[in-house]
Design a protein around this motif. Structure first.
Motif, short mmCIF file in Angstrom:
data_model
loop_
_atom_site.label_atom_id
_atom_site.label_comp_id
_atom_site.label_asym_id
_atom_site.label_seq_id
_atom_site.Cartn_x
_atom_site.Cartn_y
_atom_site.Cartn_z
N SER A 112 0.99 -1.33 0.19
CA SER A 112 -0.03 0.25 -0.18
C SER A 112 0.66 1.20 0.02
CB SER A 112 -0.85 0.24 0.92
OG SER A 112 -1.88 -0.70 0.98
N VAL A 113 1.82 1.42 1.17
CA VAL A 113 3.13 2.52 0.83
C VAL A 113 3.34 2.31 -0.40
CG1 VAL A 113 4.82 3.42 1.72
CG2 VAL A 113 3.18 2.02 2.73
N PHE A 114 3.88 1.29 -1.35
CA PHE A 114 4.53 1.78 -2.75
C PHE A 114 3.37 2.18 -3.32
CE2 PHE A 114 7.85 -2.06 -1.49
CZ PHE A 114 7.93 -1.31 -1.57
N SER A 115 2.29 1.89 -3.32
CA SER A 115 0.68 2.25 -4.47
C SER A 115 0.61 3.79 -4.19
CB SER A 115 -0.24 1.40 -3.98
OG SER A 115 -1.18 1.72 -5.07
N TYR A 116 1.22 3.89 -2.92
CA TYR A 116 0.82 5.66 -2.63
C TYR A 116 2.03 6.24 -3.03
CZ TYR A 116 -3.50 4.59 -0.05
OH TYR A 116 -4.54 4.14 0.23
N VAL A 129 4.75 10.73 -5.92
CA VAL A 129 6.08 11.31 -6.17
C VAL A 129 5.20 11.55 -7.70
CG1 VAL A 129 7.72 10.35 -8.29
CG2 VAL A 129 7.65 9.03 -5.99
N GLY A 130 4.06 11.28 -8.06
CA GLY A 130 3.87 12.12 -9.82
C GLY A 130 4.50 11.40 -10.73
N MET A 131 4.33 10.11 -10.76
CA MET A 131 4.67 9.48 -11.85
C MET A 131 2.99 9.72 -13.02
SD MET A 131 5.96 5.92 -11.04
CE MET A 131 8.04 5.77 -10.49
N GLU A 132 3.09 9.44 -14.48
CA GLU A 132 1.33 10.29 -14.57
C GLU A 132 1.32 8.49 -15.96
OE1 GLU A 132 -0.55 12.23 -14.42
OE2 GLU A 132 0.60 13.30 -12.86
N GLY A 133 0.79 8.85 -16.60
CA GLY A 133 0.29 8.39 -17.52
C GLY A 133 0.10 6.48 -17.56
N LYS A 140 2.26 5.01 -13.81
CA LYS A 140 1.60 4.89 -13.26
C LYS A 140 0.10 4.04 -12.86
CE LYS A 140 -1.56 7.98 -10.32
NZ LYS A 140 -2.33 9.33 -10.90
N TRP A 141 -0.17 4.00 -13.76
CA TRP A 141 -1.85 2.58 -13.80
C TRP A 141 -1.04 2.03 -13.68
CZ3 TRP A 141 -5.10 5.06 -11.32
CH2 TRP A 141 -5.69 6.21 -12.11
N THR A 142 0.02 1.76 -14.81
CA THR A 142 0.49 -0.18 -14.72
C THR A 142 1.27 -0.54 -13.07
OG1 THR A 142 0.93 0.05 -16.94
CG2 THR A 142 2.01 -1.63 -15.32
N LEU A 143 1.32 -0.05 -12.28
CA LEU A 143 2.13 -0.19 -11.12
C LEU A 143 1.09 -0.36 -10.01
CD1 LEU A 143 5.40 2.15 -10.97
CD2 LEU A 143 5.05 0.06 -11.14
N PHE A 202 0.50 -3.18 -8.00
CA PHE A 202 0.31 -3.28 -6.25
C PHE A 202 -1.03 -3.97 -6.18
CE2 PHE A 202 3.96 -0.76 -6.27
CZ PHE A 202 4.97 -1.00 -6.30
N MET A 203 -2.02 -3.37 -6.50
CA MET A 203 -3.15 -4.02 -6.69
C MET A 203 -4.01 -5.19 -6.33
SD MET A 203 -6.93 -2.82 -8.04
CE MET A 203 -6.44 -4.31 -10.22
N LEU A 204 -3.13 -5.94 -7.64
CA LEU A 204 -3.20 -7.26 -7.78
C LEU A 204 -2.59 -8.17 -6.32
CD1 LEU A 204 -3.10 -7.93 -11.88
CD2 LEU A 204 -4.96 -7.95 -9.89
N MET A 205 -1.14 -7.60 -7.01
CA MET A 205 -0.10 -8.37 -5.62
C MET A 205 -0.97 -8.55 -4.00
SD MET A 205 3.54 -7.03 -6.87
CE MET A 205 4.16 -8.08 -5.32
N LYS A 206 -1.97 -7.67 -4.06
CA LYS A 206 -2.01 -6.90 -2.33
C LYS A 206 -3.09 -8.62 -2.89
CE LYS A 206 -2.86 -3.02 -1.86
NZ LYS A 206 -3.42 -1.51 -1.83
N ALA A 207 -4.48 -8.05 -3.80
CA ALA A 207 -5.64 -8.91 -4.00
C ALA A 207 -4.91 -10.23 -3.84
CB ALA A 207 -6.46 -7.87 -4.85
N GLY A 208 -4.19 -11.17 -4.51
CA GLY A 208 -3.57 -12.78 -4.29
C GLY A 208 -3.21 -12.56 -3.20
N LEU A 209 -2.36 -11.87 -2.66
CA LEU A 209 -1.82 -11.99 -0.47
C LEU A 209 -2.99 -12.00 -0.24
CD1 LEU A 209 0.97 -9.73 -0.15
CD2 LEU A 209 0.98 -11.93 0.25
N ILE A 210 -4.51 -11.80 -0.22
CA ILE A 210 -5.47 -11.56 0.72
C ILE A 210 -6.48 -12.86 0.22
CG2 ILE A 210 -7.60 -10.94 0.63
CD1 ILE A 210 -6.35 -8.21 0.60
N ILE A 211 -6.03 -13.27 -0.77
CA ILE A 211 -7.10 -14.64 -1.37
C ILE A 211 -6.05 -15.44 -0.72
CG2 ILE A 211 -7.33 -15.86 -3.29
CD1 ILE A 211 -8.32 -13.21 -4.33
#
Length: 105
Positions: A25-29, A34-38, A41-44, A48-57
């Motif tokens: 979550s810290v990396f996602s924030y 940092v201000g990445m765009e395009g 940004k959305w790939t990262l 991170f969202m898919l990695m967190k979902a995988g851990l939760i599942i």
């Protein structure tokens, strides 16, 4: 009294997963801070969202410890969708052939 056959996982496993979820979550924030765009940004953020979902599942839904659950939740639905997509491809091919033969006459 403890019941027979009941398995309890060590608390450190859950604490370790909570720590990893916090770090992801810290990396996602940080990606947004940092201000990445395009697309980067959305790939990262999606990664991170898919990695967190995988851990939760895997851990909190106990998928790591149950093979049948992994098979029935992860493998069966995509298999059924692929089968239905194959049926739709066959039907669309049949419809195209029928329309071409109808309009050719």
């Amino acid at each position: 009294m403890a019941s027979e056959g009941h398995q309890q996982h060590p608390l450190r496993v859950y604490l370790w997963i909570w720590f990893l979820l916090f770090v992801l979550s810290v990396f996602s924030y940080l990606v947004d801070y940092v201000g990445m765009e395009g697309y980067l940004k959305w790939t990262l953020i999606t990664l991170f969202m898919l990695m967190k979902a995988g851990l939760i599942i895997a851990v909190f839904m106990h998928m790591v410890w149950e093979r049948l659950a992994i098979i029935s939740v992860v493998l069966v639905p995509p298999g059924v969708l692929l089968f239905l997509m194959g049926l739709m491809m066959l039907e669309s091919n049949h419809t195209l052939v029928m329309r071409l033969t109808f309009f050719a006459n």
